[in-house]
Design a protein around this motif. Sequence first.
Motif, PDB file in Angstrom:
ATOM      1  N   VAL A 150     153.410 -79.538  -5.820  1.00 17.52           N
ATOM      2  CA  VAL A 150     152.426 -80.564  -6.138  1.00 17.52           C
ATOM      3  C   VAL A 150     153.103 -81.670  -6.933  1.00 17.52           C
ATOM      4  O   VAL A 150     153.823 -81.397  -7.890  1.00 17.52           O
ATOM      5  CB  VAL A 150     151.268 -79.970  -6.984  1.00 17.52           C
ATOM      6  CG1 VAL A 150     150.176 -81.010  -7.204  1.00 17.52           C
ATOM      7  CG2 VAL A 150     150.696 -78.709  -6.338  1.00 17.52           C
ATOM      8  N   GLU A 151     152.865 -82.910  -6.518  1.00 16.29           N
ATOM      9  CA  GLU A 151     153.353 -84.061  -7.271  1.00 16.29           C
ATOM     10  C   GLU A 151     152.158 -84.736  -7.939  1.00 16.29           C
ATOM     11  O   GLU A 151     151.140 -84.990  -7.298  1.00 16.29           O
ATOM     12  CB  GLU A 151     154.026 -85.080  -6.338  1.00 16.29           C
ATOM     13  CG  GLU A 151     155.308 -84.575  -5.731  1.00 16.29           C
ATOM     14  CD  GLU A 151     155.950 -85.544  -4.755  1.00 16.29           C
ATOM     15  OE1 GLU A 151     157.022 -85.205  -4.246  1.00 16.29           O
ATOM     16  OE2 GLU A 151     155.389 -86.631  -4.486  1.00 16.29           O
ATOM     17  N   PHE A 152     152.296 -84.993  -9.249  1.00 11.95           N
ATOM     18  CA  PHE A 152     151.291 -85.756  -9.991  1.00 11.95           C
ATOM     19  C   PHE A 152     151.938 -87.092 -10.349  1.00 11.95           C
ATOM     20  O   PHE A 152     153.077 -87.121 -10.808  1.00 11.95           O
ATOM     21  CB  PHE A 152     150.897 -85.052 -11.299  1.00 11.95           C
ATOM     22  CG  PHE A 152     150.024 -83.848 -11.094  1.00 11.95           C
ATOM     23  CD1 PHE A 152     148.650 -83.967 -11.035  1.00 11.95           C
ATOM     24  CD2 PHE A 152     150.585 -82.588 -10.974  1.00 11.95           C
ATOM     25  CE1 PHE A 152     147.838 -82.857 -10.853  1.00 11.95           C
ATOM     26  CE2 PHE A 152     149.797 -81.466 -10.789  1.00 11.95           C
ATOM     27  CZ  PHE A 152     148.416 -81.598 -10.725  1.00 11.95           C
ATOM     28  N   TYR A 153     151.196 -88.175 -10.179  1.00 11.43           N
ATOM     29  CA  TYR A 153     151.750 -89.514 -10.405  1.00 11.43           C
ATOM     30  C   TYR A 153     151.317 -90.024 -11.774  1.00 11.43           C
ATOM     31  O   TYR A 153     150.174 -90.402 -11.964  1.00 11.43           O
ATOM     32  CB  TYR A 153     151.308 -90.442  -9.261  1.00 11.43           C
ATOM     33  CG  TYR A 153     151.720 -89.831  -7.936  1.00 11.43           C
ATOM     34  CD1 TYR A 153     153.044 -89.919  -7.505  1.00 11.43           C
ATOM     35  CD2 TYR A 153     150.834 -89.071  -7.185  1.00 11.43           C
ATOM     36  CE1 TYR A 153     153.449 -89.297  -6.326  1.00 11.43           C
ATOM     37  CE2 TYR A 153     151.232 -88.451  -6.011  1.00 11.43           C
ATOM     38  CZ  TYR A 153     152.541 -88.563  -5.597  1.00 11.43           C
ATOM     39  OH  TYR A 153     152.951 -87.932  -4.454  1.00 11.43           O
ATOM     40  N   LEU A 154     152.271 -90.006 -12.736  1.00  9.82           N
ATOM     41  CA  LEU A 154     151.990 -90.475 -14.088  1.00  9.82           C
ATOM     42  C   LEU A 154     151.856 -91.993 -14.091  1.00  9.82           C
ATOM     43  O   LEU A 154     151.222 -92.568 -14.968  1.00  9.82           O
ATOM     44  CB  LEU A 154     153.093 -90.046 -15.061  1.00  9.82           C
ATOM     45  CG  LEU A 154     153.327 -88.540 -15.189  1.00  9.82           C
ATOM     46  CD1 LEU A 154     154.315 -88.237 -16.288  1.00  9.82           C
ATOM     47  CD2 LEU A 154     152.038 -87.787 -15.440  1.00  9.82           C
ATOM     48  N   THR A 155     152.510 -92.643 -13.131  1.00  8.85           N
ATOM     49  CA  THR A 155     152.359 -94.082 -12.939  1.00  8.85           C
ATOM     50  C   THR A 155     151.639 -94.252 -11.608  1.00  8.85           C
ATOM     51  O   THR A 155     151.857 -93.467 -10.682  1.00  8.85           O
ATOM     52  CB  THR A 155     153.730 -94.776 -12.907  1.00  8.85           C
ATOM     53  OG1 THR A 155     154.563 -94.090 -11.958  1.00  8.85           O
ATOM     54  CG2 THR A 155     154.406 -94.745 -14.268  1.00  8.85           C
ATOM     55  N   ASP A 156     150.790 -95.244 -11.501  1.00  5.45           N
ATOM     56  CA  ASP A 156     149.983 -95.446 -10.301  1.00  5.45           C
ATOM     57  C   ASP A 156     150.871 -95.901  -9.134  1.00  5.45           C
ATOM     58  O   ASP A 156     151.457 -96.977  -9.199  1.00  5.45           O
ATOM     59  CB  ASP A 156     148.899 -96.486 -10.587  1.00  5.45           C
ATOM     60  CG  ASP A 156     147.954 -96.692  -9.418  1.00  5.45           C
ATOM     61  OD1 ASP A 156     148.265 -96.264  -8.285  1.00  5.45           O
ATOM     62  OD2 ASP A 156     146.888 -97.291  -9.635  1.00  5.45           O
ATOM     63  N   PRO A 157     150.983 -95.078  -8.078  1.00  2.00           N
ATOM     64  CA  PRO A 157     151.863 -95.464  -6.973  1.00  2.00           C
ATOM     65  C   PRO A 157     151.377 -96.725  -6.240  1.00  2.00           C
ATOM     66  O   PRO A 157     152.145 -97.355  -5.537  1.00  2.00           O
ATOM     67  CB  PRO A 157     151.851 -94.254  -6.036  1.00  2.00           C
ATOM     68  CG  PRO A 157     150.741 -93.384  -6.473  1.00  2.00           C
ATOM     69  CD  PRO A 157     150.362 -93.776  -7.864  1.00  2.00           C
ATOM     70  N   LEU A 158     150.108 -97.109  -6.445  1.00  2.00           N
ATOM     71  CA  LEU A 158     149.598 -98.308  -5.771  1.00  2.00           C
ATOM     72  C   LEU A 158     149.979 -99.588  -6.504  1.00  2.00           C
ATOM     73  O   LEU A 158     150.004-100.654  -5.915  1.00  2.00           O
ATOM     74  CB  LEU A 158     148.069 -98.240  -5.638  1.00  2.00           C
ATOM     75  CG  LEU A 158     147.522 -97.051  -4.834  1.00  2.00           C
ATOM     76  CD1 LEU A 158     146.001 -97.092  -4.788  1.00  2.00           C
ATOM     77  CD2 LEU A 158     148.107 -97.035  -3.432  1.00  2.00           C
ATOM     78  N   THR A 159     150.270 -99.493  -7.819  1.00  2.00           N
ATOM     79  CA  THR A 159     150.520-100.718  -8.587  1.00  2.00           C
ATOM     80  C   THR A 159     151.878-100.744  -9.288  1.00  2.00           C
ATOM     81  O   THR A 159     152.304-101.786  -9.761  1.00  2.00           O
ATOM     82  CB  THR A 159     149.433-100.898  -9.663  1.00  2.00           C
ATOM     83  OG1 THR A 159     149.414 -99.731 -10.500  1.00  2.00           O
ATOM     84  CG2 THR A 159     148.052-101.077  -9.037  1.00  2.00           C
TER      85      THR A 159
END
Length: 174
Positions: A150-159
């Motif tokens: 599982v990967e959690f995105y601490l920074t928003d991959p969209l922005t």
Amino acid sequence: QSQQPAPQAAPQPAPQNAPAPGEFGEDATLPAKTVVYVKGSGTWDKAFDIISGSFKKIKTYLDKEGIKPDGLAMTIFTATDDTGFEYQAGVPVTEEPKGPLEGGLAVGKSPEGKALKFIHRGSYDAMDSTYEAITNFLDEKRLEARDLFVEFYLTDPLTTPEDNLVIEVYVPIK
């Protein structure tokens, strides 16, 4: 005549994408959360675009329904090989959606249980080296992973600019 102090060698910074101590292979427990997700598959060369597209679809739906996210966006990789992967891109939510889901969206629970946490900093294209290091870590410690991660995105991959991504990788352990 004043004596100049000898110049001090500047401390060398850690390589930019190197994990900080304690960020690699830390024991963790994944709590089960209710997630709205999109299931799909893709090839590694297009992974970031495919996953980002899934998050855009989920965000649009949540915004339209007025549902608040309840945690970090995540990708659950359910099968991987050298050429591609199967995944569920999800966003935890505070409440289950009431109405029918469209466009391939579904509701489910995120994986739970004992896991190891690793942190990746930098572009998604550089994830290869992180996963190689994770594999070596598991081999060294003689640990057996479940068939998913599982990967959690601490920074928003969209922005976030891709080189500035910070991603937690959780590897559930058998």
